[in-house]
Write a protein that holds these residues in place. Sequence first.
Motif, PDB file in Angstrom:
ATOM      1  N   LEU A   1      38.546  39.994  38.790  1.00 46.75           N
ATOM      2  CA  LEU A   1      39.499  40.011  40.068  1.00 46.75           C
ATOM      3  C   LEU A   1      38.833  40.304  41.380  1.00 46.75           C
ATOM      4  CD1 LEU A   1      42.364  39.082  40.976  1.00 46.75           C
ATOM      5  CD2 LEU A   1      43.152  41.162  40.365  1.00 46.75           C
ATOM      6  N   ASN A   2      38.251  41.623  41.269  1.00 48.78           N
ATOM      7  CA  ASN A   2      37.615  42.438  42.364  1.00 48.78           C
ATOM      8  C   ASN A   2      36.393  41.596  42.917  1.00 48.78           C
ATOM      9  OD1 ASN A   2      38.856  45.543  43.132  1.00 48.78           O
ATOM     10  ND2 ASN A   2      39.095  44.924  40.886  1.00 48.78           N
ATOM     11  N   ILE A   3      35.645  41.275  42.055  1.00 48.23           N
ATOM     12  CA  ILE A   3      34.282  40.495  42.488  1.00 48.23           C
ATOM     13  C   ILE A   3      34.720  39.065  43.001  1.00 48.23           C
ATOM     14  CG2 ILE A   3      32.290  39.087  41.687  1.00 48.23           C
ATOM     15  CD1 ILE A   3      32.178  41.445  39.417  1.00 48.23           C
ATOM     16  N   SER A   4      35.825  38.356  42.633  1.00 47.14           N
ATOM     17  CA  SER A   4      35.961  37.064  43.174  1.00 47.14           C
ATOM     18  C   SER A   4      36.938  37.325  44.461  1.00 47.14           C
ATOM     19  CB  SER A   4      37.139  36.484  42.092  1.00 47.14           C
ATOM     20  OG  SER A   4      38.303  37.092  41.930  1.00 47.14           O
ATOM     21  N   VAL A   5      37.621  38.265  44.526  1.00 46.32           N
ATOM     22  CA  VAL A   5      38.237  38.810  46.013  1.00 46.32           C
ATOM     23  C   VAL A   5      37.559  38.910  47.122  1.00 46.32           C
ATOM     24  CG1 VAL A   5      39.798  40.157  47.252  1.00 46.32           C
ATOM     25  CG2 VAL A   5      40.727  39.377  44.761  1.00 46.32           C
ATOM     26  N   VAL A   6      36.444  39.895  46.856  1.00 42.80           N
ATOM     27  CA  VAL A   6      35.566  40.323  47.739  1.00 42.80           C
ATOM     28  C   VAL A   6      34.443  39.109  47.949  1.00 42.80           C
ATOM     29  CG1 VAL A   6      36.090  42.633  47.694  1.00 42.80           C
ATOM     30  CG2 VAL A   6      34.070  41.687  46.137  1.00 42.80           C
ATOM     31  N   GLY A   7      34.304  38.178  46.942  1.00 42.56           N
ATOM     32  CA  GLY A   7      33.411  37.269  47.311  1.00 42.56           C
ATOM     33  C   GLY A   7      33.938  36.252  48.261  1.00 42.56           C
ATOM     34  N   VAL A   8      35.226  36.110  48.445  1.00 43.45           N
ATOM     35  CA  VAL A   8      35.851  35.036  49.142  1.00 43.45           C
ATOM     36  C   VAL A   8      36.247  35.807  50.762  1.00 43.45           C
ATOM     37  CG1 VAL A   8      38.031  33.809  49.614  1.00 43.45           C
ATOM     38  CG2 VAL A   8      37.009  33.823  47.450  1.00 43.45           C
ATOM     39  N   ILE A   9      36.850  37.113  50.557  1.00 43.75           N
ATOM     40  CA  ILE A   9      37.030  37.785  51.828  1.00 43.75           C
ATOM     41  C   ILE A   9      36.370  39.254  51.716  1.00 43.75           C
ATOM     42  CG2 ILE A   9      38.972  39.162  52.751  1.00 43.75           C
ATOM     43  CD1 ILE A   9      41.016  37.426  51.781  1.00 43.75           C
ATOM     44  N   PRO A  10      35.303  39.458  52.657  1.00 45.09           N
ATOM     45  CA  PRO A  10      34.583  40.710  52.795  1.00 45.09           C
ATOM     46  C   PRO A  10      35.505  41.995  52.709  1.00 45.09           C
ATOM     47  CG  PRO A  10      34.078  39.164  54.370  1.00 45.09           C
ATOM     48  CD  PRO A  10      35.176  38.480  53.835  1.00 45.09           C
ATOM     49  N   TRP A  11      34.963  42.964  51.927  1.00 41.75           N
ATOM     50  CA  TRP A  11      35.616  44.293  51.849  1.00 41.75           C
ATOM     51  C   TRP A  11      36.105  44.759  53.009  1.00 41.75           C
ATOM     52  CZ3 TRP A  11      34.186  48.575  53.820  1.00 41.75           C
ATOM     53  CH2 TRP A  11      32.928  48.800  54.256  1.00 41.75           C
TER      54      TRP A  11
ATOM     55  N   SER B   1      46.245  35.920  50.425  1.00 44.62           N
ATOM     56  CA  SER B   1      45.266  35.751  51.486  1.00 44.62           C
ATOM     57  C   SER B   1      43.824  34.879  50.918  1.00 44.62           C
ATOM     58  CB  SER B   1      44.790  36.913  52.042  1.00 44.62           C
ATOM     59  OG  SER B   1      45.916  37.540  52.649  1.00 44.62           O
ATOM     60  N   VAL B   2      43.470  35.313  49.675  1.00 46.09           N
ATOM     61  CA  VAL B   2      42.370  34.779  49.077  1.00 46.09           C
ATOM     62  C   VAL B   2      42.663  33.314  48.565  1.00 46.09           C
ATOM     63  CG1 VAL B   2      41.089  34.560  46.963  1.00 46.09           C
ATOM     64  CG2 VAL B   2      41.447  36.860  47.943  1.00 46.09           C
ATOM     65  N   ILE B   3      43.980  33.096  47.963  1.00 44.90           N
ATOM     66  CA  ILE B   3      44.141  31.681  47.825  1.00 44.90           C
ATOM     67  C   ILE B   3      44.437  30.810  48.936  1.00 44.90           C
ATOM     68  CG2 ILE B   3      45.959  30.246  46.633  1.00 44.90           C
ATOM     69  CD1 ILE B   3      43.801  31.719  44.622  1.00 44.90           C
ATOM     70  N   GLU B   4      45.084  31.382  50.083  1.00 39.99           N
ATOM     71  CA  GLU B   4      45.317  30.526  51.094  1.00 39.99           C
ATOM     72  C   GLU B   4      43.880  30.259  51.779  1.00 39.99           C
ATOM     73  OE1 GLU B   4      47.211  31.313  55.605  1.00 39.99           O
ATOM     74  OE2 GLU B   4      47.852  32.539  53.898  1.00 39.99           O
ATOM     75  N   ARG B   5      42.767  31.035  51.919  1.00 42.85           N
ATOM     76  CA  ARG B   5      41.781  30.697  52.290  1.00 42.85           C
ATOM     77  C   ARG B   5      40.872  29.512  51.551  1.00 42.85           C
ATOM     78  NH1 ARG B   5      38.033  35.505  54.937  1.00 42.85           N
ATOM     79  NH2 ARG B   5      39.916  35.490  56.002  1.00 42.85           N
ATOM     80  N   ILE B   6      41.132  29.580  50.290  1.00 38.38           N
ATOM     81  CA  ILE B   6      40.529  28.289  49.437  1.00 38.38           C
ATOM     82  C   ILE B   6      41.273  27.348  49.404  1.00 38.38           C
ATOM     83  CG2 ILE B   6      39.821  27.843  47.061  1.00 38.38           C
ATOM     84  CD1 ILE B   6      39.407  30.987  46.592  1.00 38.38           C
ATOM     85  N   TYR B   7      42.587  27.251  49.059  1.00 42.63           N
ATOM     86  CA  TYR B   7      43.406  26.072  49.075  1.00 42.63           C
ATOM     87  C   TYR B   7      44.446  25.985  50.126  1.00 42.63           C
ATOM     88  CZ  TYR B   7      41.256  26.719  44.434  1.00 42.63           C
ATOM     89  OH  TYR B   7      40.413  26.935  43.101  1.00 42.63           O
ATOM     90  N   GLY B   8      44.803  26.683  50.716  1.00 42.44           N
ATOM     91  CA  GLY B   8      45.723  26.609  51.929  1.00 42.44           C
ATOM     92  C   GLY B   8      47.121  27.413  51.809  1.00 42.44           C
ATOM     93  N   VAL B   9      47.978  27.107  52.590  1.00 44.01           N
ATOM     94  CA  VAL B   9      49.183  27.808  52.518  1.00 44.01           C
ATOM     95  C   VAL B   9      50.093  27.443  51.327  1.00 44.01           C
ATOM     96  CG1 VAL B   9      51.205  28.417  53.912  1.00 44.01           C
ATOM     97  CG2 VAL B   9      49.318  27.942  55.109  1.00 44.01           C
ATOM     98  N   LYS B  10      50.209  26.238  51.031  1.00 37.16           N
ATOM     99  CA  LYS B  10      51.142  25.946  50.059  1.00 37.16           C
ATOM    100  C   LYS B  10      50.770  26.557  48.798  1.00 37.16           C
ATOM    101  CE  LYS B  10      54.059  23.110  52.161  1.00 37.16           C
ATOM    102  NZ  LYS B  10      55.609  23.326  52.362  1.00 37.16           N
TER     103      LYS B  10
END
Length: 466
Positions: free
Chosen positions: A268-278, A290-299
């Motif tokens: 979980l930690n690795i995947s989160v900071v892979g999408v959003i820098p620490w 925030s991670v899911i929104e950046r990948i797939y959108g608001v919905k």
Amino acid sequence: MANSTAPGHPGVPSDSTPTALPRRLGLLQGTALNMIDMVGIGPFVVLPLVIQIIGGPQFIWAWVLGAVVSFIDAFIWAELGAAYPLAGGSYNFLKIAYGEQRWGRLFSFLYVWQTLIQAPLVVASGAIGFAQYFSYLVPLDPWQQKAVSGTAVLFVILLLYRKIDDIGRIGMVFWGAVLLTLSWIIIGGLTHAEIPVGQTLAAALEPSPANGDWWAAGLGAASVKTIYCYLGYYNVCHLGSEIRKPGRNIPLSMFISIAGIAVLYLLLNISVVGVIPWQEAKESKFIVSSVIERIYGVKAAQIATGMVLVVAFSSLFAVLLGYSRVPYAAAADGQFFSIFARLHPTRQFPYISLLFLGGLAFIFSLLFRLGDVITAILAMRIVIQFIGQAVGLWILRSRKKATSFPFRMPIYPVPIVLAIGVWAFIFVSTGLSFMLSGLTVIGLGVIAYLVSSRVRQQWPFHTPRP
């Protein structure tokens, strides 16, 4: 304290019908209840806090330390839980280890005493985190957040007001929700990472000029937060009298739970900071959303937030379930207010204990802040429960043959020594004010015990016969 008893069962009021909890939970249900207790809202709100404390990519080490501490401590719980599979877990472990007629009375009383405070705090922390994440879906002012957290506690009480068979089935459903939610976040993060996994791990291994003293200064404080996210691996011990084949299932369920959750947390930690820098993640209040929104959108982020809320609710469910057995066990033993020993006449669960702890959790969820609650929980429990229990097992091992224990830890007593040292380190890391508050709770508990013992003419005011 009242001590009206029914024949053959000390501490059980004469008007209570059933006097024993049925063994209906197997390895799968025990593991599920451990894991949903462990996850909850913890990792979703603690992840940014840990990054803030460490101040660099080395924050992953705090999660590794949390897993190591849990594994070491689980050896102690496994030996005690397999040998003494009774409702209330640590209450019975402390009483048996330190002697049922003398010091064991004091230590087990202190555990129940602190449980009346820290158990509702644990539930309240999850409810506060639940309300915090809920505000991603619907903006809430502070009072509205309190209303949401209080309502969550009330729904948990309502859901737990049923037979243990139903509880086991509900727990399995929640376990599925936990695994599905974490899997979606992890897979989504790893497959859409802007920072490669190898680069993230390499950064965690390299010292940084900006936070060169993180090992000495930040790791202990950060680990206080991560260990909070692992707490619950021993939930099965609180339900010991309801577990089938406890000598096998209690140790196995704990080690499976810790291993599974440790892997999930690290991914979980690795995947989160892979999408959003620490550097950005440490400021986020809704890091998973925030991670899911950046990948797939608001919905998609709204759906993910809803799933996180289900996970948080499932943890409240498991926590309150386990801790409601502690005052029950003490009362059934004749060492606490006898009303807590009452079982529901048809559903066979300790409903008075459930309602009392749930009611306090409701009040605490309206009063406190999340960060303070997390630290206070650990500071309050370490001395009596974790260190006291480790020393107690050492004493037990010196009195009994090793063959008396269905499960025996490897390289005894190394895990015990390590556990005592690590827990002492974590206790100091909570900070002076929280250390003093934890010791104050213990001091007040000693006073309450002495007053009670004086009234009831028990040890140390009345020396029991050998």
